[in-house]
Design a protein around this motif. Structure first.
Motif, short mmCIF file in Angstrom:
data_model
loop_
_atom_site.label_atom_id
_atom_site.label_comp_id
_atom_site.label_asym_id
_atom_site.label_seq_id
_atom_site.Cartn_x
_atom_site.Cartn_y
_atom_site.Cartn_z
N LYS A 122 0.90 -1.33 -0.06
CA LYS A 122 -0.05 0.21 0.05
C LYS A 122 0.88 1.31 -0.02
N GLU A 124 -0.49 4.32 -0.53
CA GLU A 124 -1.55 5.33 0.00
C GLU A 124 -2.75 4.65 0.88
N SER A 125 -3.07 5.36 1.74
CA SER A 125 -4.02 4.61 2.74
C SER A 125 -5.25 5.86 2.95
N HIS A 126 -6.38 5.54 2.92
CA HIS A 126 -7.52 6.44 3.40
C HIS A 126 -7.65 6.28 4.89
N THR A 195 -3.95 1.25 -3.25
CA THR A 195 -4.37 2.40 -2.28
C THR A 195 -5.22 1.67 -1.35
#
Length: 309
Positions: A122, A124-126, A195
């Motif tokens: 990952k 990016e991560s929300h 992501t």
């Protein structure tokens, strides 16, 4: 036809397991060249997770269930389920839908090209930006101190060939750091970036203790640097203390009537050395605890029941 095993660890995921099962089934419906089994291992959930899984298994023999006798933790339970998989390849997929099931196709494509390990990384991560930054710092730190190169930003989400699973069975580790073992085995891995989506329903089962536990497990299993740092720092601070003592002694001799020793340096030095000692006693305790766990050789989990095996 090749058999693919999907392994999903669960604990209080009644809001997600049905949708995850449906998404995985839809992915394989578009790939007629494979048959699959979906192994759910439940860590003694206190909600309706097991009830929902049993309803799924009653309708679909591809859904297999292992129910643990109690909660054996987030490290032992998933690893046990991986060792029960019988597919030509095994994919680890968490129940909270933060590992996108649609990536199964990408994993299989790279597996067919010859990679024994295909990992989801990952970028990016929300999730919380602060938590993602802390995780990133940890991965950077452990790669600096580790004796092997570990994959950054991988939670275990990925595909593992059957030969990898056979090697893991021979290791017989009662408290394994799975991500580290995969790197330790040494097979070349292909990394697919993604992501991480936000959790749609429910709350995360990770807390400070579980995150600390896996972080320390990674350090104690793959690095001796903290222990050696204790010895080196002890030697350095001993030399520094000697120099400070000599400086104070000379200052007192030269300025006998004007130089006051004072209690502040004594108190500050005492607290400094005490805190350093306690820190490294804690580090040594982590290593001793790891040795203690290995010596006990308790089973990964104790199963209460199995369905569709």
């Amino acid at each position: 036809m090749k058999t693919i095993s999907i392994v999903t660890p669960c604990y209080n995921e009644e809001e997600n397991v049905q949708e995850l099962y449906t998404q995985v089934k839809a992915v394989f419906a578009e790939m007629p060249g494979y048959v699959y089994e979906h192994i759910f291992i439940d860590n003694a959930s206190k909600d309706k997770t097991v009830t929902i899984l049993k309803e799924i298994a009653k309708e679909d023999p591809n859904a297999k269930i292992i129910v643990n006798s109690r909660n054996f933790g987030h490290i032992r339970s998933p690893y046990h389920a991986l060792l029960q998989a019988e597919g030509d390849a095994v994919i680890l997929l968490v129940a909270d839908l933060q590992d996108p099931p649609e990536m199964i196709k990408d994993f299989l494509t790279k597996w067919e090209e010859g990679f024994n390990v295909v990992l989801g990384v990952k970028t990016e991560s929300h999730e919380s930006k602060a938590m993602f930054a802390i995780r990133k710092m940890y991965y950077n730190f452990i790669n600096r101190v580790s004796e092997i190169e570990l994959t950054k930003n991988n939670t275990g989400f990925g595909l593992y060939d059957k030969k990898i699973i056979e090697i893991l069975k021979e290791i017989n580790d009662p408290y394994p750091y799975f991500r580290g073992l995969i790197s330790d085995i040494g097979f070349e891995s292909y990394k697919i970036e993604y992501t991480q989506p936000v959790r749609k329903r429910g709350i995360t089962k990770n807390n400070f203790y579980t995150l600390y536990d896996i972080a320390m497990l990674g350090i104690t299993n793959h690095s001796k640097i903290p222990l050696r740092l204790a010895a080196m720092l002890g030697f350095t601070m001993s030399a520094l203390s000697l120099l400070v003592a000599l400086g104070y002694f000379l200052a007192k001799l030269i300025f006998w009537n004007y130089f006051s020793m004072g209690t502040a340096p004594l108190i500050i030095g005492l607290f400094l050395f005490s805190s350093v000692q306690l820190f490294f006693i804690g580090i040594i305790g982590e290593y001793i605890g790891s040795i203690h766990t290995q010596v006990l050789k308790r089973p990964l989990v104790v199963e209460r029941e199995r369905i569709n095996f």
